[in-house]
Every structure is written in C-alpha cells, then in structure tokens.
Design an enzyme around this catalytic site. Sequence first.
Site, short mmCIF file in Angstrom:
data_model
loop_
_atom_site.label_atom_id
_atom_site.label_comp_id
_atom_site.label_asym_id
_atom_site.label_seq_id
_atom_site.Cartn_x
_atom_site.Cartn_y
_atom_site.Cartn_z
N GLU A 92 33.17 41.16 43.58
CA GLU A 92 34.12 40.33 43.25
C GLU A 92 35.07 40.05 44.48
OE1 GLU A 92 36.69 42.00 39.83
OE2 GLU A 92 34.93 42.16 38.58
N GLU A 117 29.81 45.07 35.22
CA GLU A 117 30.75 45.42 34.34
C GLU A 117 31.21 44.87 33.37
OE1 GLU A 117 34.47 45.34 36.42
OE2 GLU A 117 33.67 46.86 38.31
O1 LIG Z 1 40.19 44.87 35.04
C1 LIG Z 1 39.46 45.60 34.56
C2 LIG Z 1 38.31 45.84 35.58
C3 LIG Z 1 38.86 46.79 36.57
O2 LIG Z 1 39.65 47.81 36.09
C4 LIG Z 1 37.89 46.31 37.80
O3 LIG Z 1 37.63 48.18 39.52
C5 LIG Z 1 37.05 45.44 38.32
O4 LIG Z 1 36.01 44.76 39.22
C6 LIG Z 1 37.23 44.20 37.03
N1 LIG Z 1 36.92 42.80 37.36
C7 LIG Z 1 37.41 42.51 36.37
C8 LIG Z 1 37.20 40.85 35.61
N2 LIG Z 1 38.49 40.09 36.55
C9 LIG Z 1 39.21 40.40 37.47
C10 LIG Z 1 39.83 38.77 37.22
C11 LIG Z 1 41.56 38.63 36.91
C12 LIG Z 1 41.82 39.68 37.89
C13 LIG Z 1 41.45 41.00 38.42
C14 LIG Z 1 40.26 41.27 37.92
C15 LIG Z 1 37.86 43.49 35.50
N3 LIG Z 1 38.09 44.04 36.13
#
Ligand SMILES: OC[C@@H]1[C@@H](O)[C@H](O)[C@@H](O)c2nc(CNc3ccccc3)cn21
Length: 446
Positions: free
Chosen positions: A164, A352
């Site tokens: 990401e 994910e």
């Molecule tokens: O929030 C759940 C997971 C997180 O624990 C992971 O480390 C990460 O890869 C992850 N990305 C998202 C989706 N994207 C996102 C959007 C806004 C802020 C933070 C993450 C969710 N998650």
Amino acid sequence: MPYFPEDFIFGVATASYQIEGAWNEDGKGESIWDRFAHTPGNIQDGTTGDVACDHYHRFEEDVALLKELGVDAYRFSISWPRIFPEGRGRVNEKGLDFYRSLIGKLQEAGIKPVVTLYHWDLPQKLQDKGGWENQETVEAFAEYARFLFQSFAKEVFLWITHNEPWVVSFVGHYEGRHAPGKRDFKSALQVSRNLLLSHGLAVQAFREEKTLGSIGITLNLTPVHPFSDSEEDILAAKRCDGYFNRWFLDPLFKGEFPEDMLLWYEKKGFALPQLSEEEKSLIAQPIDFLGINYYFRRVVGKGEGAIFEVEFFNPPQSEYTDMGWEIYPEGLYEIVKRVSEEYQPEDIYITENGIALPDQPDSKGRINDQRRIDYLRSHLLALHRAVDEGCPVSGYFVWSLMDNFEWGFGLSKRFGLVYVDYTTLQRIKKASFYWYQKVVKSKRVD
Ligand SMILES: OC[C@@H]1[C@@H](O)[C@H](O)[C@@H](O)c2nc(CNc3ccccc3)cn21
C-alpha cells in the site's frame, strides 16, 4: 454452490510490526513505528507494538495454527530493521535467523511463504536522514531487497515489494495518522515517486538475481462512487479515483502519473514529482502479479475539502465495521473487473480482505464471530463472480490470521480469525477460523 479452481490459493496475512513484538531484541534496530508508537498521543488506546502478539517468540505455535487452518499460503512481512538495524550496511544475523526459522517451519507444514518486503516499518536511522523523501532510502531499499532475494532465493512463492504505497505516502506524510506523522502534501507526492522507484529497482534486482517465485506489489484499491449523478459529484468521484487508485496504477501499468491529477495538483500549487523516461520504464517494467487489498468503497460528492474539494458520504442503509468502514462486497467484484479490463495485470491476488469486530469470548470462552463469517462469505462470492467471468485471480488472503496491533488504533481493533488475549497472549480460535478451514479444504463457499 461456487467452487474456486482446484489450484486457487487460500491464505491469511499478517505484518511484522503488527504481530512480532520483540521491538528491540536480538539486535533489531528501531523502526519509525517503534518511534511513532512510543510518542504519546499517536496511538488511540496508548498501546504499542513492543510486545503485540509476541509472534517473535511464539512463531512455532502460530505456524501450527496455520497448519491446522490448512491454508495453502501465509503472507507475512519482513522487518527491515531486524535485518539491517541501520537500514543498510551491517547485517543482524539473529534477525535473519528468525525468518530462516519461520520459513523453514512453513515449508515443513507444506505452506507457501508469501513475503512482503516493506509493510511500513522503515529503519528509524533512514528516517533520521529524510526517510522516503530521500533518494538514499530508495537505494537502501534496493540493497535490502537484493539481500533478501539472495538469502531466500528458492523458498518464497510470492514476493511483494511494497504494501500500500498510497497509505505510506498519504496517510504517513499528508494525513499524519501513520508514521512518520508528517502533514505535508508535497512530501507525500515525493514519497510516492520514491516508493515507485524503489519498487522498480527491487524488481530489477529480483530478475538479475534469478530468484525463484513471482514478484509484484500490493495496492489498497477502493471503488469510488459519486453521491449523485450531478456533473460536480461525478467529477469529485473522478478526482478521488485518481487520488486513491490511479495515482499508483497508472505509473505501474501505463508508465505515467495520471495527467488529470498532475494538472489538478499543479493548479493547487504543488511541485509535481518528476520522472525521467528511464525512471518511467523502471517503474512500469512487467511484474508477475498485482496484489489488491480490498476492504470498502468510497461514496463522494463535491465539497469544500482543501485539496480535492470533496465530501465523503456514509450511505445510511449500509452496515459498517468496527473501523467505521462500509460493508460493500460488490466493491471487490467491481475493482477486480475494472483493474483486469483497464490495466491487464498478468495475475491478481487479493492480498488482504477482512473485518474488524468487537470480538469478546463468551462465558464458555468461545468467540462466535458470525458477522465475520458473513463478511468473508459475501466477499468471496463477489470474488468468485469475477473469477467466473475470466478475471485472472489466483488467490485470496484473509486479513488477518490473528488479532494484532492495528496501527493508530493500537490493540483495540480485532481482525483475526484467531483471538489474542493480550494479557496472557493466549490464542483462541474463533468460529470464523473453523468456517474458513472448511472453505480452504473444499475450495467452496457455502
Ligand atoms: O486496517 C486493516 C489492515 C491493516 O492492519 C494492514 O496492515 C494494512 O495493510 C491495511 N490496509 C487497509 C486498507 N487501507 C487503508 C486505508 C486507510 C487507512 C489505512 C489503511 C486495511 N489494512
């Protein structure tokens, strides 16, 4: 009853800072998330990743859980400062030994290792010199990647360069909610350029080292829907699609930043990230797969927001997770279809997908997380539709194997198929663990 292909890969995912703990053990260097979490006020519940799930000491127990779950693959990340405490130069052999042991246990269990090179825990020593805004970090990442390709040349099934880059760039350097906690849009644009360059150098090193397995990158992608069919809401949605999705998809698959976003940022007075023709080719060199993290969609309309002039809406008729994210399974179908048609990736893995719920053991110590089963089922059915229509999807990873440190929310948000009691570090399998175990075994969603 939808069946996935016999060779479809079902897995679960985690990340180093979120589960390992042992933040300063066995020679590991400080990361920007150690520093960020140790800084009062940054983490909502005041916790840190110092211990987290203590996976560093309990990895054999956790691999046994993976074996019981029956997954084909396990996605985890390597902590850069556990390998290179200063970011580059001296190798910390004990850190390398940990991952050798973990990968060895996975192989014994017949589970394919999927390695994320960077899941946000940059060595603090590199941040002290500018972090991802600094060209030196780009070079250091390429060295780190090449070292790991040499160290695990034959054992890894999938290599993911970055997790990401949008979050690293804009949540870490513009919104400031993630490490290093900057609030500077110009820095965020420069970071996004440097992350892409570092991805390109890592792919080049992977090819030069003739490493076995496949290499790709993981993006968090979200369908963006206009709140109404008004021209200004449609334009707002297009701007957000550019900001959230096309800003990374276009350079990786088309070799250019999206023109409409460059024009918008220029109009807002931001210096644009520059790429030479050679750098564009480096970034857009072929990769073996695209990883997609999908959780929710976004509904937007024209607003007064500073940079994008948008307003976000939460449709009242929808259900929401413990993170406040809308539950919208069709969005997974939409994004896979759109990416397949518009960007033609060689292959796609859903790296994910998952839901945070306020899980608590009942009087008998059981966790009946039926809402998580419903969420995973509905998203797998949506994914199956895309696969059935010919989209090149080869696998799906649940976020997450176990409850873990959820960044700015600390230990308060639970995404796991396995519950973690943070006072005892006991692992308790939730109802969703047993449901997913059946899906993995049967390749069928019912
Ligand atoms: O929030 C759940 C997971 C997180 O624990 C992971 O480390 C990460 O890869 C992850 N990305 C998202 C989706 N994207 C996102 C959007 C806004 C802020 C933070 C993450 C969710 N998650």
